[in-house]
Design a protein around this motif. Structure first.
Motif, PDB file in Angstrom:
ATOM      1  N   ARG A 188       0.820  -1.223   0.000  1.00 57.06           N
ATOM      2  CA  ARG A 188       0.000   0.000   0.000  1.00 57.06           C
ATOM      3  C   ARG A 188       0.859   1.283   0.000  1.00 57.06           C
ATOM      4  O   ARG A 188       0.547   2.257   0.682  1.00 57.06           O
ATOM      5  CB  ARG A 188      -0.982  -0.009   1.187  1.00 57.06           C
ATOM      6  CG  ARG A 188      -1.884  -1.239   1.176  1.00 57.06           C
ATOM      7  CD  ARG A 188      -2.905  -1.253   2.294  1.00 57.06           C
ATOM      8  NE  ARG A 188      -4.142  -0.548   1.928  1.00 57.06           N
ATOM      9  CZ  ARG A 188      -5.290  -0.675   2.597  1.00 57.06           C
ATOM     10  NH1 ARG A 188      -5.370  -1.456   3.654  1.00 57.06           N
ATOM     11  NH2 ARG A 188      -6.350  -0.020   2.222  1.00 57.06           N
ATOM     12  N   CYS A 189       1.930   1.252  -0.764  1.00 59.13           N
ATOM     13  CA  CYS A 189       2.858   2.393  -0.793  1.00 59.13           C
ATOM     14  C   CYS A 189       2.478   3.445  -1.836  1.00 59.13           C
ATOM     15  O   CYS A 189       2.930   4.590  -1.746  1.00 59.13           O
ATOM     16  CB  CYS A 189       4.283   1.918  -1.071  1.00 59.13           C
ATOM     17  SG  CYS A 189       5.073   1.218   0.389  1.00 59.13           S
ATOM     18  N   ASP A 190       1.692   3.055  -2.837  1.00 56.94           N
ATOM     19  CA  ASP A 190       1.508   3.913  -4.012  1.00 56.94           C
ATOM     20  C   ASP A 190       1.081   5.345  -3.688  1.00 56.94           C
ATOM     21  O   ASP A 190       1.664   6.288  -4.198  1.00 56.94           O
ATOM     22  CB  ASP A 190       0.511   3.271  -4.984  1.00 56.94           C
ATOM     23  CG  ASP A 190       1.170   2.107  -5.727  1.00 56.94           C
ATOM     24  OD1 ASP A 190       2.426   2.005  -5.622  1.00 56.94           O
ATOM     25  OD2 ASP A 190       0.459   1.319  -6.376  1.00 56.94           O
ATOM     26  N   ASP A 191       0.055   5.496  -2.843  1.00 58.36           N
ATOM     27  CA  ASP A 191      -0.430   6.849  -2.542  1.00 58.36           C
ATOM     28  C   ASP A 191      -0.069   7.255  -1.115  1.00 58.36           C
ATOM     29  O   ASP A 191      -0.674   8.138  -0.533  1.00 58.36           O
ATOM     30  CB  ASP A 191      -1.948   6.899  -2.719  1.00 58.36           C
ATOM     31  CG  ASP A 191      -2.655   6.003  -1.700  1.00 58.36           C
ATOM     32  OD1 ASP A 191      -2.004   5.052  -1.204  1.00 58.36           O
ATOM     33  OD2 ASP A 191      -3.824   6.257  -1.377  1.00 58.36           O
ATOM     34  N   ALA A 192       0.938   6.576  -0.538  1.00 53.53           N
ATOM     35  CA  ALA A 192       1.222   6.771   0.880  1.00 53.53           C
ATOM     36  C   ALA A 192       1.998   8.061   1.146  1.00 53.53           C
ATOM     37  O   ALA A 192       2.984   8.343   0.480  1.00 53.53           O
ATOM     38  CB  ALA A 192       1.999   5.576   1.434  1.00 53.53           C
ATOM     39  N   ASP A 193       1.526   8.833   2.138  1.00 55.08           N
ATOM     40  CA  ASP A 193       2.281  10.002   2.600  1.00 55.08           C
ATOM     41  C   ASP A 193       3.413   9.555   3.511  1.00 55.08           C
ATOM     42  O   ASP A 193       4.452  10.186   3.604  1.00 55.08           O
ATOM     43  CB  ASP A 193       1.381  10.942   3.427  1.00 55.08           C
ATOM     44  CG  ASP A 193       0.194  11.432   2.615  1.00 55.08           C
ATOM     45  OD1 ASP A 193       0.356  11.562   1.394  1.00 55.08           O
ATOM     46  OD2 ASP A 193      -0.881  11.663   3.213  1.00 55.08           O
ATOM     47  N   THR A 194       3.141   8.465   4.228  1.00 55.44           N
ATOM     48  CA  THR A 194       4.126   7.957   5.186  1.00 55.44           C
ATOM     49  C   THR A 194       4.334   6.467   4.925  1.00 55.44           C
ATOM     50  O   THR A 194       3.366   5.735   4.708  1.00 55.44           O
ATOM     51  CB  THR A 194       3.606   8.132   6.635  1.00 55.44           C
ATOM     52  OG1 THR A 194       3.266   9.505   6.826  1.00 55.44           O
ATOM     53  CG2 THR A 194       4.652   7.728   7.655  1.00 55.44           C
ATOM     54  N   VAL A 195       5.588   6.049   4.947  1.00 55.21           N
ATOM     55  CA  VAL A 195       5.878   4.624   4.763  1.00 55.21           C
ATOM     56  C   VAL A 195       6.650   4.123   5.981  1.00 55.21           C
ATOM     57  O   VAL A 195       7.646   4.722   6.396  1.00 55.21           O
ATOM     58  CB  VAL A 195       6.677   4.380   3.458  1.00 55.21           C
ATOM     59  CG1 VAL A 195       7.231   2.954   3.425  1.00 55.21           C
ATOM     60  CG2 VAL A 195       5.798   4.628   2.236  1.00 55.21           C
ATOM     61  N   ILE A 196       6.134   3.041   6.558  1.00 59.64           N
ATOM     62  CA  ILE A 196       6.822   2.375   7.667  1.00 59.64           C
ATOM     63  C   ILE A 196       7.835   1.424   7.061  1.00 59.64           C
ATOM     64  O   ILE A 196       7.501   0.628   6.182  1.00 59.64           O
ATOM     65  CB  ILE A 196       5.809   1.610   8.554  1.00 59.64           C
ATOM     66  CG1 ILE A 196       4.827   2.597   9.213  1.00 59.64           C
ATOM     67  CG2 ILE A 196       6.533   0.773   9.606  1.00 59.64           C
ATOM     68  CD1 ILE A 196       3.613   1.938   9.854  1.00 59.64           C
ATOM     69  N   VAL A 197       9.087   1.521   7.508  1.00 59.75           N
ATOM     70  CA  VAL A 197      10.132   0.626   6.997  1.00 59.75           C
ATOM     71  C   VAL A 197      10.563  -0.294   8.133  1.00 59.75           C
ATOM     72  O   VAL A 197      10.945   0.177   9.205  1.00 59.75           O
ATOM     73  CB  VAL A 197      11.358   1.415   6.485  1.00 59.75           C
ATOM     74  CG1 VAL A 197      12.373   0.461   5.864  1.00 59.75           C
ATOM     75  CG2 VAL A 197      10.944   2.485   5.488  1.00 59.75           C
ATOM     76  N   SER A 198      10.447  -1.594   7.902  1.00 63.76           N
ATOM     77  CA  SER A 198      10.941  -2.542   8.896  1.00 63.76           C
ATOM     78  C   SER A 198      11.341  -3.830   8.187  1.00 63.76           C
ATOM     79  O   SER A 198      11.407  -3.867   6.953  1.00 63.76           O
ATOM     80  CB  SER A 198       9.913  -2.788   9.998  1.00 63.76           C
ATOM     81  OG  SER A 198      10.559  -3.370  11.125  1.00 63.76           O
ATOM     82  N   TYR A 199      11.596  -4.877   8.943  1.00 59.80           N
ATOM     83  CA  TYR A 199      12.077  -6.127   8.342  1.00 59.80           C
ATOM     84  C   TYR A 199      11.764  -7.288   9.274  1.00 59.80           C
ATOM     85  O   TYR A 199      11.379  -7.086  10.420  1.00 59.80           O
ATOM     86  CB  TYR A 199      13.586  -6.028   8.051  1.00 59.80           C
ATOM     87  CG  TYR A 199      14.384  -5.626   9.254  1.00 59.80           C
ATOM     88  CD1 TYR A 199      14.544  -4.275   9.585  1.00 59.80           C
ATOM     89  CD2 TYR A 199      14.951  -6.580  10.094  1.00 59.80           C
ATOM     90  CE1 TYR A 199      15.250  -3.909  10.712  1.00 59.80           C
ATOM     91  CE2 TYR A 199      15.667  -6.212  11.221  1.00 59.80           C
ATOM     92  CZ  TYR A 199      15.812  -4.871  11.525  1.00 59.80           C
ATOM     93  OH  TYR A 199      16.502  -4.502  12.645  1.00 59.80           O
ATOM     94  N   GLY A 200      11.934  -8.501   8.765  1.00 60.81           N
ATOM     95  CA  GLY A 200      11.702  -9.699   9.572  1.00 60.81           C
ATOM     96  C   GLY A 200      10.258  -9.776  10.045  1.00 60.81           C
ATOM     97  O   GLY A 200       9.334  -9.333   9.358  1.00 60.81           O
ATOM     98  N   ALA A 201      10.062 -10.326  11.236  1.00 66.04           N
ATOM     99  CA  ALA A 201       8.711 -10.521  11.767  1.00 66.04           C
ATOM    100  C   ALA A 201       7.965  -9.198  11.923  1.00 66.04           C
ATOM    101  O   ALA A 201       6.764  -9.120  11.660  1.00 66.04           O
ATOM    102  CB  ALA A 201       8.778 -11.246  13.117  1.00 66.04           C
ATOM    103  N   MET A 202       8.676  -8.153  12.320  1.00 66.72           N
ATOM    104  CA  MET A 202       8.015  -6.841  12.460  1.00 66.72           C
ATOM    105  C   MET A 202       7.528  -6.343  11.098  1.00 66.72           C
ATOM    106  O   MET A 202       6.525  -5.642  11.009  1.00 66.72           O
ATOM    107  CB  MET A 202       8.963  -5.804  13.070  1.00 66.72           C
ATOM    108  CG  MET A 202       9.306  -6.089  14.520  1.00 66.72           C
ATOM    109  SD  MET A 202      10.044  -4.657  15.376  1.00 66.72           S
ATOM    110  CE  MET A 202      11.392  -4.211  14.299  1.00 66.72           C
ATOM    111  N   GLY A 203       8.251  -6.723  10.062  1.00 63.37           N
ATOM    112  CA  GLY A 203       7.864  -6.352   8.698  1.00 63.37           C
ATOM    113  C   GLY A 203       6.584  -7.040   8.252  1.00 63.37           C
ATOM    114  O   GLY A 203       5.900  -6.565   7.341  1.00 63.37           O
ATOM    115  N   ALA A 204       6.267  -8.181   8.867  1.00 60.60           N
ATOM    116  CA  ALA A 204       4.978  -8.832   8.596  1.00 60.60           C
ATOM    117  C   ALA A 204       3.893  -8.202   9.460  1.00 60.60           C
ATOM    118  O   ALA A 204       2.839  -7.809   8.963  1.00 60.60           O
ATOM    119  CB  ALA A 204       5.078 -10.334   8.874  1.00 60.60           C
ATOM    120  N   GLU A 205       4.184  -8.092  10.735  1.00 61.90           N
ATOM    121  CA  GLU A 205       3.213  -7.540  11.703  1.00 61.90           C
ATOM    122  C   GLU A 205       2.683  -6.176  11.244  1.00 61.90           C
ATOM    123  O   GLU A 205       1.501  -5.867  11.389  1.00 61.90           O
ATOM    124  CB  GLU A 205       3.895  -7.412  13.073  1.00 61.90           C
ATOM    125  CG  GLU A 205       2.980  -6.978  14.211  1.00 61.90           C
ATOM    126  CD  GLU A 205       2.223  -8.133  14.864  1.00 61.90           C
ATOM    127  OE1 GLU A 205       2.601  -9.294  14.636  1.00 61.90           O
ATOM    128  OE2 GLU A 205       1.256  -7.866  15.591  1.00 61.90           O
TER     129      GLU A 205
END
Lengths: 185, 377
Positions: free
Chosen positions: B256-273
């Motif tokens: 859901r990045c296409d129209d996003a004003d803010t993007v959360i960047v993470s990885y691993g399990a947190m990246g799924a959560e």
């Protein structure tokens, strides 16, 4: 049902983690796309209170965190209720499934209560390990009565897949007995 | 075939299906069940491989280096202190250009003794020359182990690959995974044909002393191979998607990045959560997306720049470089500038729920960031 979250409470050695795994496996066989089972991560000790988790959903599951607000709690050993608050976080419309010979009417809890005598069924069906009744397979059998997204056929299949024909059938029969015998208030 | 199993058992299954000729590993929680499973596969004859038992992780990696240099595929797995003990050999494997594949189960470093997840073990290996993947599901663990061999052994890469995933949160959690047939895997990943090997009939020396007139070129070539690996990783991901219908976006998986004003960047399990956090915030009308960093080395600079062009970033790290900040945040700031929000969360296995990530988003909007859920007088 979009997401069902289940917490199992038992004692080390009773197979709470296996119960969670069986539930996930049976849920997958019941046609759910998202299933997940995991223990409360730590060093397990025989006899100590243990906790295990399962998630079931008709869509892929992205959650990786523990379950704090379950829909169902399953209590394999009511003895732990003296020290552990088993209904902590349970949703208002949630269900408590207990391994007890008592009827749900005898249990005073502000939730939907279901009871099944898993220990009695284990003894009756001679599923014992080292003389101790196996309660995890029978209690799983009660769950299809409490959930829309799980069938008793899938529970049988999951149990037989795990333990093979002989032991599997015996455990599956116990699960079926619990399915028939579970009482819901 | 659809199976349901823990990430460790699924990693062991993937390793088996990649048909390594040599496995050498030393057990350590929470990696142990991988070693147990592989030992069973070898003992039962299901996997025709030599299992070299060793007294330490340093020796496990040394055995893989020796074996791989003879031109055969190898596999190992470790975690935490085991990975730290390997550190010298990790540099060796990469500089010797040996495409070893290793699974590392992320586990915090002690003391205080912890068996739970964080990424300080693998982040500490950042500069060894290994490629680093971070997985967020059991399915991705399977797919990435197979893909890793293709990437590592590619003639443009020729570098070892480390596949990371969270201790217990993934390693001991059962989830479903679609497993292709052995024939399908064999056709995707044919038998290893090395670019060079130690051969008693044609003896060569390798890794001998090189003077200042050549050493920089060796390093330069390794750096360029890391750069080239970006394309290889994306190509392999695309080919996997064509064959098996699953893609992880190559280097970064976007949601859901296409129209996003803010993007959360993470990885691993947190990246799924964080998927659930994005869905929750979207319900509230917030234009939020998620970029899950799948590959840490080579670092996906170009992709990260593109994401930062239209969105503000909130970076959530499960590691800390004491005296500085989270390692991913450092890389991202070096790539897109310092105007990001950054959190340290989940160290030593502290649970990070989707609600926590929503809370971090709210804090970021209040212009706050830093250590999440730490209470110190």
């Amino acid at each position: 049902m979009p997401l069902t979250e289940v917490v199992f409470y038992g004692r080390g050695g009773q197979g709470a983690v296996t119960a969670a795994n069986l539930l996930a496996s049976a849920a997958l066989k019941s046609g759910n796309e998202g299933v997940q089972a995991f223990p409360l991560f730590g060093a397990e000790r025989r006899g100590a209170p243990v906790k295990a988790f399962a998630r079931i959903s008709d869509t892929k599951i992205y959650l990786r965190s523990q379950i704090y607000f379950p829909d169902i709690v399953v209590i394999l050993d009511t003895g732990i209720m003296d020290t552990v608050n088993v209904t902590s976080g349970l949703k208002e419309e949630g269900t408590v499934l207990m391994n007890t010979p008592r009827s749900p009417e005898e249990i005073d809890m502000p939730f939907r209560v279901a009871t099944v005598d898993a220990t009695g069924i284990a003894i009756e069906n001679k599923i014992l390990v080292g003389g101790i009744p196996v309660v995890n397979t029978p209690i799983i059998g009660a769950l299809p009565k409490l959930m829309d997204n799980l069938t008793i056929g899938a529970v049988r299949e999951a149990i037989i897949e795990r333990w093979g024909k002989n032991a599997g059938e015996k455990n599956a029969d116990a699960a079926e007995k619990a399915y028939e015998g579970v009482r819901i208030k | 075939m659809k199976v349901i199993d823990t990430a460790n058992n699924i990693a062991a299954l993937a390793a088996k299906m990649a048909r390594p000729k040599v496995i050498s590993a030393y057990p350590i929680t929470p990696q142990t069940t991988i070693v147990e499973k592989l030992a069973q596969y070898v003992e039962s004859g299901e996997l025709k491989s030599e299992f070299i038992r060793v007294e330490s992780e340093h020796s496990a990696m040394a055995s893989c280096i020796g074996a791989e240099a003879t031109g055969v595929r190898t596999f190992t797995a470790t975690s935490s202190h085991g990975l730290l003990l390997m550190h010298e050999m990790l540099h060796w494997a990469a500089l010797a250009r040996l495409p070893i594949v290793m699974v590392n189960i992320n586990r915090a470093i002690g003391p205080g003794w912890s068996i739970w997840s964080d990424c300080n073990d693998s982040v500490a290996q950042r500069d060894t020359g290994w490629l680093q993947f971070y997985c967020s599901s059991n399915q991705e663990v399977f797919d990435t182990v197979i893909q890793a061999y293709r990437v590592a052994e590619h003639k443009d890469v020729q570098l070892p690959v480390m596949i990371n995933y969270d201790g217990f949160i993934l390693s001991h959690t059962s989830m479903p995974a679609e497993i292709p047939s052995q024939e399908e895997i064999d056709s995707f990943l044919p038998e290893y044909s090395p670019e060079w090997k130690l051969d008693t009939d044609n003896p060569i020396t390798h890794g001998n002393i090189i003077g200042p007139e050549y050493y920089m070129e060796v390093r330069y070539d390794m750096h360029m191979s890391q750069q080239k690996a970006k394309k290889v990783i994306k190509d392999v991901d695309r080919e996997w998607a064509e064959k098996f219908g699953r893609s992880y976006g190559g280097l970064i998986e976007k949601y859901r990045c296409d129209d996003a004003d803010t993007v959360i960047v993470s990885y691993g399990a947190m990246g799924a959560e964080a998927h659930a956090s994005v869905d929750e915030l979207r319900k509230r009308g917030e234009k939020v997306g998620l970029a899950r960093l799948r590959v840490f080395r080579p670092f996906p600079k170009e992709e990260m720049k593109e994401i930062a062009e239209n969105s503000e970033l909130i970076v959530i790290d499960r590691n800390i470089s004491p005296g500085m900040e989270g390692a991913m945040a450092t890389e991202i700031k070096a790539t897109v500038g310092t105007n990001i929000k950054q959190f340290i969360a989940g160290l030593g296995g502290r649970d990070v729920t989707y609600r926590d990530i929503v809370r971090m988003y709210e804090l970021a909007k209040e212009n706050k960031d830093g250590w999440y859920s730490v209470e110190v007088e």
